[in-house]
Design a protein around this motif. Structure first.
Motif, PDB file in Angstrom:
ATOM      1  N   CYS A 176       0.836  -1.190   0.000  1.00 43.05           N
ATOM      2  CA  CYS A 176       0.000   0.000   0.000  1.00 43.05           C
ATOM      3  C   CYS A 176       0.881   1.253   0.000  1.00 43.05           C
ATOM      4  O   CYS A 176       1.910   1.302   0.669  1.00 43.05           O
ATOM      5  CB  CYS A 176      -0.900  -0.024   1.234  1.00 43.05           C
ATOM      6  SG  CYS A 176      -2.075   1.315   1.346  1.00 43.05           S
ATOM      7  N   VAL A 177       0.461   2.288  -0.746  1.00 44.07           N
ATOM      8  CA  VAL A 177       1.299   3.475  -0.891  1.00 44.07           C
ATOM      9  C   VAL A 177       1.047   4.509   0.196  1.00 44.07           C
ATOM     10  O   VAL A 177       1.923   5.285   0.541  1.00 44.07           O
ATOM     11  CB  VAL A 177       1.081   4.121  -2.283  1.00 44.07           C
ATOM     12  CG1 VAL A 177      -0.277   4.785  -2.385  1.00 44.07           C
ATOM     13  CG2 VAL A 177       2.195   5.099  -2.614  1.00 44.07           C
ATOM     14  N   ARG A 178      -0.169   4.561   0.748  1.00 43.26           N
ATOM     15  CA  ARG A 178      -0.508   5.624   1.692  1.00 43.26           C
ATOM     16  C   ARG A 178      -0.167   5.236   3.132  1.00 43.26           C
ATOM     17  O   ARG A 178       0.012   4.061   3.456  1.00 43.26           O
ATOM     18  CB  ARG A 178      -2.009   5.948   1.593  1.00 43.26           C
ATOM     19  CG  ARG A 178      -2.394   6.537   0.256  1.00 43.26           C
ATOM     20  CD  ARG A 178      -3.742   7.212   0.344  1.00 43.26           C
ATOM     21  NE  ARG A 178      -4.829   6.287   0.599  1.00 43.26           N
ATOM     22  CZ  ARG A 178      -5.617   5.797  -0.345  1.00 43.26           C
ATOM     23  NH1 ARG A 178      -5.420   6.124  -1.604  1.00 43.26           N
ATOM     24  NH2 ARG A 178      -6.598   4.971  -0.043  1.00 43.26           N
ATOM     25  N   GLY A 205      -6.787   8.549  -6.398  1.00 52.06           N
ATOM     26  CA  GLY A 205      -5.336   8.405  -6.538  1.00 52.06           C
ATOM     27  C   GLY A 205      -4.878   6.979  -6.303  1.00 52.06           C
ATOM     28  O   GLY A 205      -5.674   6.061  -6.122  1.00 52.06           O
ATOM     29  N   LYS A 206      -3.575   6.803  -6.290  1.00 49.24           N
ATOM     30  CA  LYS A 206      -2.996   5.477  -6.145  1.00 49.24           C
ATOM     31  C   LYS A 206      -3.254   4.905  -4.755  1.00 49.24           C
ATOM     32  O   LYS A 206      -3.122   5.603  -3.756  1.00 49.24           O
ATOM     33  CB  LYS A 206      -1.484   5.516  -6.388  1.00 49.24           C
ATOM     34  CG  LYS A 206      -1.087   5.702  -7.848  1.00 49.24           C
ATOM     35  CD  LYS A 206       0.416   5.569  -8.006  1.00 49.24           C
ATOM     36  CE  LYS A 206       0.827   5.672  -9.461  1.00 49.24           C
ATOM     37  NZ  LYS A 206       2.294   5.517  -9.623  1.00 49.24           N
ATOM     38  N   PHE A 207      -3.592   3.646  -4.713  1.00 49.24           N
ATOM     39  CA  PHE A 207      -3.723   2.944  -3.443  1.00 49.24           C
ATOM     40  C   PHE A 207      -2.517   2.032  -3.230  1.00 49.24           C
ATOM     41  O   PHE A 207      -2.028   1.883  -2.123  1.00 49.24           O
ATOM     42  CB  PHE A 207      -5.010   2.123  -3.414  1.00 49.24           C
ATOM     43  CG  PHE A 207      -5.227   1.381  -2.125  1.00 49.24           C
ATOM     44  CD1 PHE A 207      -5.680   2.047  -0.997  1.00 49.24           C
ATOM     45  CD2 PHE A 207      -4.948   0.022  -2.018  1.00 49.24           C
ATOM     46  CE1 PHE A 207      -5.860   1.373   0.202  1.00 49.24           C
ATOM     47  CE2 PHE A 207      -5.135  -0.656  -0.825  1.00 49.24           C
ATOM     48  CZ  PHE A 207      -5.589   0.027   0.280  1.00 49.24           C
ATOM     49  N   TRP A 208      -2.025   1.433  -4.332  1.00 51.53           N
ATOM     50  CA  TRP A 208      -0.859   0.558  -4.243  1.00 51.53           C
ATOM     51  C   TRP A 208       0.404   1.326  -4.598  1.00 51.53           C
ATOM     52  O   TRP A 208       0.375   2.272  -5.382  1.00 51.53           O
ATOM     53  CB  TRP A 208      -1.022  -0.640  -5.175  1.00 51.53           C
ATOM     54  CG  TRP A 208      -2.208  -1.489  -4.835  1.00 51.53           C
ATOM     55  CD1 TRP A 208      -3.394  -1.527  -5.499  1.00 51.53           C
ATOM     56  CD2 TRP A 208      -2.332  -2.400  -3.743  1.00 51.53           C
ATOM     57  NE1 TRP A 208      -4.253  -2.408  -4.892  1.00 51.53           N
ATOM     58  CE2 TRP A 208      -3.634  -2.963  -3.808  1.00 51.53           C
ATOM     59  CE3 TRP A 208      -1.480  -2.800  -2.717  1.00 51.53           C
ATOM     60  CZ2 TRP A 208      -4.083  -3.897  -2.880  1.00 51.53           C
ATOM     61  CZ3 TRP A 208      -1.929  -3.737  -1.796  1.00 51.53           C
ATOM     62  CH2 TRP A 208      -3.213  -4.273  -1.885  1.00 51.53           C
ATOM     63  N   ASN A 259      -5.766  -6.532  -7.364  1.00 53.73           N
ATOM     64  CA  ASN A 259      -5.417  -5.226  -6.798  1.00 53.73           C
ATOM     65  C   ASN A 259      -6.351  -4.097  -7.202  1.00 53.73           C
ATOM     66  O   ASN A 259      -6.644  -3.211  -6.390  1.00 53.73           O
ATOM     67  CB  ASN A 259      -3.976  -4.870  -7.180  1.00 53.73           C
ATOM     68  CG  ASN A 259      -2.958  -5.716  -6.439  1.00 53.73           C
ATOM     69  OD1 ASN A 259      -3.284  -6.348  -5.435  1.00 53.73           O
ATOM     70  ND2 ASN A 259      -1.736  -5.741  -6.929  1.00 53.73           N
ATOM     71  N   GLU A 260      -6.814  -4.100  -8.444  1.00 51.77           N
ATOM     72  CA  GLU A 260      -7.661  -2.990  -8.889  1.00 51.77           C
ATOM     73  C   GLU A 260      -8.979  -2.946  -8.118  1.00 51.77           C
ATOM     74  O   GLU A 260      -9.440  -1.880  -7.710  1.00 51.77           O
ATOM     75  CB  GLU A 260      -7.934  -3.093 -10.393  1.00 51.77           C
ATOM     76  CG  GLU A 260      -6.785  -2.610 -11.253  1.00 51.77           C
ATOM     77  CD  GLU A 260      -7.165  -2.503 -12.721  1.00 51.77           C
ATOM     78  OE1 GLU A 260      -8.335  -2.807 -13.064  1.00 51.77           O
ATOM     79  OE2 GLU A 260      -6.300  -2.117 -13.522  1.00 51.77           O
ATOM     80  N   VAL A 317      -2.157 -11.866   4.331  1.00 51.43           N
ATOM     81  CA  VAL A 317      -2.668 -10.498   4.214  1.00 51.43           C
ATOM     82  C   VAL A 317      -2.206  -9.737   5.444  1.00 51.43           C
ATOM     83  O   VAL A 317      -2.677  -9.967   6.554  1.00 51.43           O
ATOM     84  CB  VAL A 317      -4.205 -10.476   4.119  1.00 51.43           C
ATOM     85  CG1 VAL A 317      -4.692  -9.043   3.910  1.00 51.43           C
ATOM     86  CG2 VAL A 317      -4.689 -11.382   2.993  1.00 51.43           C
ATOM     87  N   MET A 318      -1.267  -8.827   5.252  1.00 47.03           N
ATOM     88  CA  MET A 318      -0.705  -8.061   6.357  1.00 47.03           C
ATOM     89  C   MET A 318      -1.335  -6.669   6.413  1.00 47.03           C
ATOM     90  O   MET A 318      -2.249  -6.363   5.661  1.00 47.03           O
ATOM     91  CB  MET A 318       0.817  -7.971   6.181  1.00 47.03           C
ATOM     92  CG  MET A 318       1.495  -9.330   6.100  1.00 47.03           C
ATOM     93  SD  MET A 318       1.210 -10.356   7.566  1.00 47.03           S
ATOM     94  CE  MET A 318       2.190  -9.448   8.771  1.00 47.03           C
ATOM     95  N   HIS A 319      -0.848  -5.798   7.324  1.00 49.51           N
ATOM     96  CA  HIS A 319      -1.456  -4.483   7.517  1.00 49.51           C
ATOM     97  C   HIS A 319      -1.341  -3.590   6.292  1.00 49.51           C
ATOM     98  O   HIS A 319      -2.272  -2.866   5.950  1.00 49.51           O
ATOM     99  CB  HIS A 319      -0.821  -3.774   8.716  1.00 49.51           C
ATOM    100  CG  HIS A 319      -1.270  -4.340  10.024  1.00 49.51           C
ATOM    101  ND1 HIS A 319      -0.629  -4.067  11.205  1.00 49.51           N
ATOM    102  CD2 HIS A 319      -2.301  -5.171  10.336  1.00 49.51           C
ATOM    103  CE1 HIS A 319      -1.248  -4.702  12.198  1.00 49.51           C
ATOM    104  NE2 HIS A 319      -2.256  -5.373  11.684  1.00 49.51           N
ATOM    105  N   ASN A 320      -0.192  -3.599   5.624  1.00 52.29           N
ATOM    106  CA  ASN A 320      -0.017  -2.695   4.499  1.00 52.29           C
ATOM    107  C   ASN A 320       0.522  -3.380   3.249  1.00 52.29           C
ATOM    108  O   ASN A 320       0.964  -2.725   2.315  1.00 52.29           O
ATOM    109  CB  ASN A 320       0.910  -1.530   4.881  1.00 52.29           C
ATOM    110  CG  ASN A 320       2.315  -2.004   5.206  1.00 52.29           C
ATOM    111  OD1 ASN A 320       2.570  -3.202   5.326  1.00 52.29           O
ATOM    112  ND2 ASN A 320       3.222  -1.064   5.352  1.00 52.29           N
ATOM    113  N   HIS A 321       0.490  -4.720   3.225  1.00 46.70           N
ATOM    114  CA  HIS A 321       0.923  -5.434   2.031  1.00 46.70           C
ATOM    115  C   HIS A 321       0.358  -6.848   2.015  1.00 46.70           C
ATOM    116  O   HIS A 321      -0.134  -7.347   3.032  1.00 46.70           O
ATOM    117  CB  HIS A 321       2.454  -5.468   1.941  1.00 46.70           C
ATOM    118  CG  HIS A 321       3.124  -6.257   3.027  1.00 46.70           C
ATOM    119  ND1 HIS A 321       3.290  -5.776   4.309  1.00 46.70           N
ATOM    120  CD2 HIS A 321       3.664  -7.497   3.018  1.00 46.70           C
ATOM    121  CE1 HIS A 321       3.917  -6.685   5.045  1.00 46.70           C
ATOM    122  NE2 HIS A 321       4.148  -7.740   4.279  1.00 46.70           N
ATOM    123  N   THR A 322       0.415  -7.452   0.843  1.00 45.73           N
ATOM    124  CA  THR A 322      -0.057  -8.827   0.692  1.00 45.73           C
ATOM    125  C   THR A 322       1.031  -9.674   0.034  1.00 45.73           C
ATOM    126  O   THR A 322       1.838  -9.170  -0.753  1.00 45.73           O
ATOM    127  CB  THR A 322      -1.327  -8.901  -0.181  1.00 45.73           C
ATOM    128  OG1 THR A 322      -1.009  -8.450  -1.507  1.00 45.73           O
ATOM    129  CG2 THR A 322      -2.441  -8.046   0.398  1.00 45.73           C
TER     130      THR A 322
END
Length: 342
Positions: A23-25, A159-162, A144-145, A67-72
């Motif tokens: 995740c980018v944010r 905006g971007k989520f990933w 992802n989308e 599935v983690m907090h900010n990435h998979t």
């Protein structure tokens, strides 16, 4: 400089790939935001349910996920041969589970007589869809989308989520696959979210354990229960079931015991000696036990795009058109575990 996806994936060399999306944010993909107190835990279910759906559509099966907090993490197996052998109607049926059919395809599905030109258009679409249905990029795009759109809508933003395109690693042999799957399944333990594999929520190892327990209650047969994997996961069929049915080349009992031991060793922050009852699985794969545990513990520190023996990596780089200089000097081809002498 980034490497094109076609130079990271070579199905002639291996069907197994480890994919990572981040995740980018600052806001979590999942978990709870300590700053606002807002919980995003329900998004884990989004991802698991989407993985289950895609497993039933693509000719790509899931070996492991977390599935983690900010990435998979997902470990995927591509079955190109099955996709190439599907009949045209099977391809259309699968593709239209994800995308609305065109007017021409809709007429075809409703039994309307079509002209030769219209049938030629459908034939071209079918071949295009057939290829996409065993393409890892299309699998990850669909995963992802959809999650990004739902999360943006929920967050009230655009905006971007990933962070960017997903990262992928080629897993060249059973040893690399075993190491990667254990690393993925042990992510919650490494992050101090869980103490035991069976308590690691939203991981494939928890799925396998729960399914085994349920199957054991129903059948009363440990051997039969061990090979009955959840529908969305590739079965583990080592030992007496090897070469008799499709699946990964190690047994569920070996995998669970080895991963459980590795998880305890990681939490205790010591290398230790591998118990004698767990040695056979590593011996069969020709892996040094201490090197294997070190690889699982430090897997994420030095990111690589190819995991395998030195000779296997060399063969892979030649297959994707990379030169010897890239093989010798690039950080993308590091060998992160060692095999014991043959």
């Amino acid at each position: 400089m980034t490497i094109s996806r076609k130079q990271q994936i070579c199905l002639e060399e291996t069907p197994y790939y480890h994919c990572i999306s981040r995740c980018v944010r600052r806001a979590f993909l999942c978990g709870e935001d300590e700053l606002t107190g807002r919980s995003f835990e329900h998004r884990r279910d989004w991802i698991v349910e989407k993985l289950k759906q895609l497993d039933g559509v693509f000719s790509i099966s899931i070996c492991a996920y977390a599935v983690m907090h900010n990435h998979t993490h997902t470990v995927l197996k591509v079955d190109r041969e099955s996709a190439l052998n599907w009949c045209d109607d099977e391809v259309i049926y699968r593709w239209t589970k994800l995308y609305k059919p065109s007017p021409i395809v809709d007429r075809y599905l409703n039994g309307v007589k079509l002209t030769k030109a219209e049938l030629d258009v459908i034939a071209k679409d079918i071949e295009k869809w057939r290829h996409r249905l065993y393409d890892i990029s299309w699998f990850m795009r669909n995963l992802n989308e959809g999650i990004a759109r739902k999360a943006n809508e929920e967050d009230g933003c655009t905006g971007k989520f990933w962070e960017g395109r997903f990262k992928s690693q080629a897993l060249l042999d059973d040893a690399a696959l075993l190491t990667c799957m254990s690393y993925v399944d042990l992510n919650p333990i490494r992050a101090n979210i869980a103490d035991k594999p069976e308590e690691s929520d939203f991981t494939s190892i928890q799925d396998r354990i729960r399914h085994y327990q349920k199957a054991l209650e129903q059948t009363g047969n440990r051997i039969e229960a061990a090979i009955l994997a959840p529908k969305h996961l590739e079965p583990l069929v080592g030992g007496e079931h090897q070469n008799k049915m499709s699946g990964l080349n190690f047994s569920l009992s070996d995998y669970l015991e080895l991963t459980d031991w590795a998880g305890r060793a990681i939490r205790e922050e010591k290398s230790g000696a591998i118990p004698s009852e767990l040695a056979p699985i590593l011996e069969r794969l020709n892996i040094d036990s201490r090197a294997w545990l070190d690889s699982v513990k430090n897997y994420g520190k030095n990111y690589t795009t190819v995991i395998g023996t030195r000779e296997g990596i060399k063969q892979f780089t030649q297959a994707i058109g990379r030169g010897r200089k890239w093989f010798c000097t690039s950080g993308y081809s590091l060998q992160i575990y060692q095999t014991s002498p043959a």
